[in-house]
Design a protein around this motif. Sequence first.
Motif, PDB file in Angstrom:
ATOM      1  N   ALA A 134      94.424 -51.290 -71.124  1.00  0.00           N
ATOM      2  CA  ALA A 134      93.813 -50.627 -71.661  1.00  0.00           C
ATOM      3  C   ALA A 134      92.377 -51.308 -71.970  1.00  0.00           C
ATOM      4  CB  ALA A 134      94.380 -49.655 -73.069  1.00  0.00           C
ATOM      5  N   VAL A 135      91.589 -50.330 -71.710  1.00  0.00           N
ATOM      6  CA  VAL A 135      90.210 -50.458 -72.411  1.00  0.00           C
ATOM      7  C   VAL A 135      89.741 -49.474 -73.351  1.00  0.00           C
ATOM      8  CG1 VAL A 135      87.758 -50.293 -71.810  1.00  0.00           C
ATOM      9  CG2 VAL A 135      89.401 -51.341 -70.031  1.00  0.00           C
ATOM     10  N   CYS A 136      89.656 -50.655 -74.202  1.00  0.00           N
ATOM     11  CA  CYS A 136      88.596 -49.812 -75.810  1.00  0.00           C
ATOM     12  C   CYS A 136      87.643 -49.062 -75.510  1.00  0.00           C
ATOM     13  CB  CYS A 136      89.197 -50.375 -77.076  1.00  0.00           C
ATOM     14  SG  CYS A 136      87.682 -51.903 -77.413  1.00  0.00           S
ATOM     15  N   TYR A 137      87.354 -47.957 -76.085  1.00  0.00           N
ATOM     16  CA  TYR A 137      86.457 -47.166 -76.016  1.00  0.00           C
ATOM     17  C   TYR A 137      85.048 -47.397 -76.939  1.00  0.00           C
ATOM     18  CZ  TYR A 137      84.719 -42.296 -74.715  1.00  0.00           C
ATOM     19  OH  TYR A 137      84.198 -41.546 -73.672  1.00  0.00           O
ATOM     20  N   TRP A 138      85.768 -48.692 -78.166  1.00  0.00           N
ATOM     21  CA  TRP A 138      84.402 -48.502 -79.448  1.00  0.00           C
ATOM     22  C   TRP A 138      83.955 -49.900 -78.932  1.00  0.00           C
ATOM     23  CZ3 TRP A 138      89.944 -48.444 -79.571  1.00  0.00           C
ATOM     24  CH2 TRP A 138      89.979 -49.029 -79.535  1.00  0.00           C
ATOM     25  N   HIS A 139      84.504 -50.931 -79.105  1.00  0.00           N
ATOM     26  CA  HIS A 139      83.650 -52.249 -78.703  1.00  0.00           C
ATOM     27  C   HIS A 139      82.829 -52.101 -76.962  1.00  0.00           C
ATOM     28  CE1 HIS A 139      85.154 -54.773 -81.516  1.00  0.00           C
ATOM     29  NE2 HIS A 139      86.337 -54.790 -81.662  1.00  0.00           N
ATOM     30  N   THR A 140      84.054 -51.334 -76.279  1.00  0.00           N
ATOM     31  CA  THR A 140      83.299 -51.257 -74.367  1.00  0.00           C
ATOM     32  C   THR A 140      81.342 -50.586 -74.496  1.00  0.00           C
ATOM     33  OG1 THR A 140      85.438 -52.050 -74.068  1.00  0.00           O
ATOM     34  CG2 THR A 140      83.577 -51.712 -72.241  1.00  0.00           C
ATOM     35  N   PHE A 141      82.317 -49.801 -75.349  1.00  0.00           N
ATOM     36  CA  PHE A 141      81.092 -48.642 -74.927  1.00  0.00           C
ATOM     37  C   PHE A 141      80.370 -47.830 -76.160  1.00  0.00           C
ATOM     38  CE2 PHE A 141      84.088 -47.926 -72.559  1.00  0.00           C
ATOM     39  CZ  PHE A 141      83.905 -48.560 -71.019  1.00  0.00           C
ATOM     40  N   CYS A 142      80.607 -48.093 -76.877  1.00  0.00           N
ATOM     41  CA  CYS A 142      79.871 -48.339 -78.601  1.00  0.00           C
ATOM     42  C   CYS A 142      79.354 -49.537 -79.395  1.00  0.00           C
ATOM     43  CB  CYS A 142      80.465 -47.569 -79.246  1.00  0.00           C
ATOM     44  SG  CYS A 142      81.599 -46.251 -78.824  1.00  0.00           S
ATOM     45  N   ALA A 143      79.280 -50.544 -78.961  1.00  0.00           N
ATOM     46  CA  ALA A 143      79.324 -52.176 -79.764  1.00  0.00           C
ATOM     47  C   ALA A 143      77.853 -52.403 -79.468  1.00  0.00           C
ATOM     48  CB  ALA A 143      80.399 -52.887 -80.024  1.00  0.00           C
ATOM     49  N   LYS A 144      76.769 -52.964 -79.767  1.00  0.00           N
ATOM     50  CA  LYS A 144      76.193 -53.259 -78.892  1.00  0.00           C
ATOM     51  C   LYS A 144      75.694 -54.766 -79.179  1.00  0.00           C
ATOM     52  CE  LYS A 144      73.313 -49.325 -79.061  1.00  0.00           C
ATOM     53  NZ  LYS A 144      73.099 -47.673 -78.984  1.00  0.00           N
ATOM     54  N   GLY A 145      76.445 -54.808 -79.654  1.00  0.00           N
ATOM     55  CA  GLY A 145      75.740 -56.766 -80.301  1.00  0.00           C
ATOM     56  C   GLY A 145      75.634 -56.875 -81.451  1.00  0.00           C
ATOM     57  N   SER A 146      75.540 -56.092 -82.375  1.00  0.00           N
ATOM     58  CA  SER A 146      74.878 -56.691 -84.054  1.00  0.00           C
ATOM     59  C   SER A 146      76.026 -56.650 -84.388  1.00  0.00           C
ATOM     60  CB  SER A 146      74.952 -54.883 -84.310  1.00  0.00           C
ATOM     61  OG  SER A 146      75.942 -53.934 -83.832  1.00  0.00           O
ATOM     62  N   ASP A 147      75.813 -57.920 -85.307  1.00  0.00           N
ATOM     63  CA  ASP A 147      76.505 -58.558 -86.705  1.00  0.00           C
ATOM     64  C   ASP A 147      75.951 -58.574 -87.463  1.00  0.00           C
ATOM     65  OD1 ASP A 147      74.646 -60.838 -86.356  1.00  0.00           O
ATOM     66  OD2 ASP A 147      75.589 -61.598 -84.578  1.00  0.00           O
TER      67      ASP A 147
END
Length: 444
Positions: A53-66
Amino acid sequence: MPNHYFVGDHEYFPGIGNIPYEGRESDNPLAFKFYQRDRLVGGKTMQQHLRFAVCYWHTFCAKGSDAFGTDSQTFPWDTPKNPMMAARARMDAAFEFFTKLGVPYYCFHDRDMAPEGAFVAESERNLATMAAFAKERQDETGMKLLWGTANVFGHPRYMNGAATNPDFAVVTHAAAQVKAALDATVLLGGENYVFWGGREGYSTLLNTDTRRELDHMAHFLELARDYGRSIGFKGHFLIEPKPMEPSKHQYDFDAQTVIGFLRHYGLAGDFKLNVEANHATLAGHSFSHELQMCTDAGLLGSIDANRGDPQNGWDTDQFPTDIYDAVHAMLVVLADGGLKSGGFNFDARVRRESVDLDDIFIGHIGGMDTFARALDVAYRIRENSDLGERKLRRYSSFDSGDGARFEQGEMNLASLRDLAASEHKPVRASGKQEWYENVINQYL
């Protein structure tokens, strides 16, 4: 699945087609080296074993911030300024990605799929609207939902927890979100529903009534279960253990903590565990240990496949590439008869420095190849080595005679003492740990 699925004339990943299998000699970064979806391993295909399965959050929402920097990545699906239009674009990109990668499942939080509204009813409408669009995409592509969940940790209202919050008003907001997320999960045919207690914990006992908070969490889970069943959800409810981040003391610290909680409150009949590799190592355990604790209890539900960095003390959510670790995990999963309704969800993100869109494909391809290879190695170990037989023989003293009587509860402490005094002389037998470890290396 269709080839090159995308909506209308817009393609978010141009130049990338369906990811092929090309074998380990290939130098194509956009091809599988080990994962062959239809290859049989022990009577089941790799896809049936692994249920990626692919997760929605990291793949399409997370943009490298920390914690130390803002977004470093830009995504074309974030262009629309209207939040619902942006959600539609993100969904179109997601289903294009799912189908090109060739996974059968995906997972989502409510706020990944739809933006929060100005009030509860608007948030519910937003999610219902986007879930209806997702249902259309699923019907068109054959994609399925492994599990849904609610983000009841990100909003400031949840700074002191959701179900465990000392403010009852916050608990009601968490309930509204979970209800809507369950509605969406049922609409989309989700096979599981996950509770991730991102802030279900505390920072100091000086202001915390832990007994009351745990009672509240258990009752909240009961209410969610009852509602889910009332609307036709027949899958498993899953709890995901995590030892830290963000709460200093998490109530769901590790697998055994969660198992004890479920049994104490009588919830083990409906709830199982979703085990994440990075959370296991943050708790001071190995990934395979956490899986084994769940299978021993009959409570392994699903897996979040990722890894951490031993030189970082936080949840880095990197794509899994450690074959040795993955083989140990697959040995446990195969011994348990497979994941059944669970799967391997890539709760992982590309690194902050990886800013090309194809990096997202490359990360997932590497993770899928890692577990495909681990599946093959673990299966051959179970079929061709005597590792399992040796483990059984190590406990052979309990298979007959007084040892068997002890296991069956037919002896008391005094009778054990009498055996020790009369005839039972311990034998110092080698654990042969080096041999067992060498077997793993032999089959890699």
